[in-house]
Motif scaffolding. Structure first.
Motif, short mmCIF file in Angstrom:
data_model
loop_
_atom_site.label_atom_id
_atom_site.label_comp_id
_atom_site.label_asym_id
_atom_site.label_seq_id
_atom_site.Cartn_x
_atom_site.Cartn_y
_atom_site.Cartn_z
N LEU A 45 42.95 32.67 31.65
CA LEU A 45 43.88 33.32 32.57
C LEU A 45 43.75 32.69 33.96
CD1 LEU A 45 43.23 37.01 31.43
CD2 LEU A 45 45.11 35.49 30.73
N SER A 46 44.01 31.41 34.04
CA SER A 46 43.84 30.67 35.29
C SER A 46 45.16 30.04 35.72
CB SER A 46 42.80 29.56 35.11
OG SER A 46 43.24 28.60 34.16
N ASN A 47 45.20 29.63 36.98
CA ASN A 47 46.41 28.99 37.51
C ASN A 47 46.68 27.67 36.81
OD1 ASN A 47 48.56 28.80 39.58
ND2 ASN A 47 47.37 27.06 40.29
N THR A 48 45.61 26.98 36.38
CA THR A 48 45.78 25.72 35.65
C THR A 48 46.54 25.94 34.35
OG1 THR A 48 43.70 24.91 36.58
CG2 THR A 48 44.57 23.74 34.67
N MET A 49 46.19 27.00 33.64
CA MET A 49 46.89 27.33 32.40
C MET A 49 48.36 27.65 32.67
SD MET A 49 47.00 27.96 29.13
CE MET A 49 45.40 28.30 28.41
N SER A 50 48.63 28.42 33.72
CA SER A 50 50.00 28.78 34.06
C SER A 50 50.83 27.55 34.39
CB SER A 50 50.00 29.77 35.23
OG SER A 50 51.32 30.11 35.61
N CYS A 51 50.26 26.63 35.18
CA CYS A 51 50.98 25.41 35.55
C CYS A 51 51.23 24.52 34.33
CB CYS A 51 50.21 24.65 36.62
SG CYS A 51 50.11 25.50 38.21
N GLY A 75 49.38 34.38 35.97
CA GLY A 75 49.34 34.28 37.42
C GLY A 75 48.82 35.54 38.08
N MET A 76 49.24 36.69 37.56
CA MET A 76 48.75 37.96 38.10
C MET A 76 47.23 38.10 37.91
SD MET A 76 50.89 40.20 39.48
CE MET A 76 52.64 40.48 39.71
N MET A 77 46.75 37.79 36.71
CA MET A 77 45.33 37.93 36.43
C MET A 77 44.51 36.91 37.22
SD MET A 77 45.16 40.52 34.51
CE MET A 77 43.39 40.40 34.29
N ASP A 78 45.05 35.72 37.41
CA ASP A 78 44.33 34.70 38.18
C ASP A 78 44.11 35.16 39.62
OD1 ASP A 78 43.38 31.81 38.57
OD2 ASP A 78 44.98 31.95 40.06
N ARG A 79 45.15 35.72 40.23
CA ARG A 79 45.00 36.20 41.61
C ARG A 79 44.11 37.43 41.66
NH1 ARG A 79 49.62 37.67 46.21
NH2 ARG A 79 48.09 37.81 47.91
N ASP A 125 43.00 34.02 49.10
CA ASP A 125 42.50 35.16 48.34
C ASP A 125 40.99 35.13 48.18
OD1 ASP A 125 45.02 36.26 47.96
OD2 ASP A 125 45.39 35.12 46.12
N LEU A 126 40.35 34.00 48.45
CA LEU A 126 38.90 33.89 48.33
C LEU A 126 38.20 33.99 49.68
CD1 LEU A 126 38.56 31.05 45.65
CD2 LEU A 126 38.14 33.49 45.36
N LYS A 127 38.94 34.41 50.71
CA LYS A 127 38.33 34.63 52.02
C LYS A 127 37.75 36.04 52.09
CE LYS A 127 41.22 31.36 54.57
NZ LYS A 127 42.18 31.19 55.69
N PRO A 128 36.74 36.27 52.92
CA PRO A 128 36.13 37.61 53.02
C PRO A 128 37.14 38.65 53.50
CG PRO A 128 34.76 35.95 54.08
CD PRO A 128 36.07 35.29 53.78
N TYR A 129 36.88 39.89 53.15
CA TYR A 129 37.71 41.00 53.62
C TYR A 129 37.17 41.43 54.99
CZ TYR A 129 39.62 41.36 48.91
OH TYR A 129 40.25 41.09 47.72
N ARG A 130 38.00 41.33 56.02
CA ARG A 130 37.57 41.64 57.38
C ARG A 130 38.36 42.78 58.01
NH1 ARG A 130 34.37 37.42 59.32
NH2 ARG A 130 34.44 35.50 58.07
N ASP A 131 39.52 43.14 57.42
CA ASP A 131 40.41 44.12 58.05
C ASP A 131 40.86 45.12 57.00
OD1 ASP A 131 42.15 45.54 59.59
OD2 ASP A 131 43.51 43.87 60.03
N VAL A 132 40.92 46.40 57.39
CA VAL A 132 41.39 47.44 56.46
C VAL A 132 42.87 47.28 56.14
CG1 VAL A 132 39.64 49.13 57.16
CG2 VAL A 132 41.81 49.01 58.39
#
Length: 231
Positions: free
Chosen positions: A29-35, A53-57, A77-84
């Protein structure tokens, strides 16, 4: 040329133990597979590509491992969560869960088929409930942590049950071929695991990977190996 170099026989012919391997699911379930599916130009794979694509994200949002991971991979999407008010919270709750809800509704409203067939047209109810519970609890917990004093960011990958899975992998290894241990046998194994401590490692190739931590001996004065000189 082979495009999906990570896909092997284990990804297709699943055994009971392979079904527990999260990394196999993530590679399928990766973006590579979707592409790759999109490059074939087939319209009948459009729904499959959307699901992948949904599962990859979804995997990316819940697997932020470090503060610099998003910069290295160039994935927001792989950046830290900093804001509510992080946009990923809205996507998870509205887009991702909304997609699963619409899929379930469409399957149940399909005319001319039995209830058993309708259930097989979508993810199982247990899986849907698990995904909803995971997303909603993650959003609530992360927002609560971000409002705590001194918390600058949250890494979603830290919310996991790997220590628990590692412990029970040791339990299964202690049981050997016995798949139905009694309470007494389980208790005896717990005592043995407690005595052995770090000497007993988790099973290789299990459902947990990349988190093994070797204890540091602060009293070890052994000098580091020196670089050999060129002669």
């Amino acid at each position: 040329m082979r495009k999906l170099i990570k896909l092997k026989t284990d990804h297709v012919h699943l055994t009971p133990s392979l079904r527990m391997r999260v990394n196999l699911a993530a590679q399928v379930l990766s973006n590579t597979m979707s592409c790759t599916l999109a490059s074939q130009g087939r319209h009948d794979t459009e729904g499959t590509r959307k699901l992948i694509g949904m599962m990859d994200r979804f995997f990316d949002c819940l697997n932020v491992k470090s503060a610099r991971q998003g910069d290295r991979t160039r994935k927001d999407d792989l950046k830290p969560y900093r804001d509510v008010e992080d946009a990923r919270f809205t996507w998870l709750e509205k887009e991702f869960l909304g997609y699963l809800h619409r899929w379930e509704q469409q399957a149940q409203q399909t005319p001319g088929v039995t209830k058993d067939v309708k259930n097989r047209m979508c993810l199982s109810k247990q899986t849907l409930v698990g995904l909803r519970m995971t997303v909603l609890s993650f959003i609530e917990l992360t927002k609560t942590l971000l409002q705590e004093e001194g918390v600058t960011y949250v890494l979603s990958d830290k919310f996991n049950q790997d220590p628990l899975e590692q412990h029970f992998s040791k339990q299964r290894r202690r049981c050997g071929a016995n798949e139905n241990p009694t309470v007494m046998e389980y208790g005896r194994n717990e005592v043995n695991l407690h005595v052995m401590g770090e000497m007993l490692r988790a099973v290789r190739g299990g459902n947990v990977g990349g988190r093994a931590q070797v204890p540091i001996d602060y009293n070890n004065d052994t000098p580091l190996a020196k670089r050999p000189r060129n002669r």
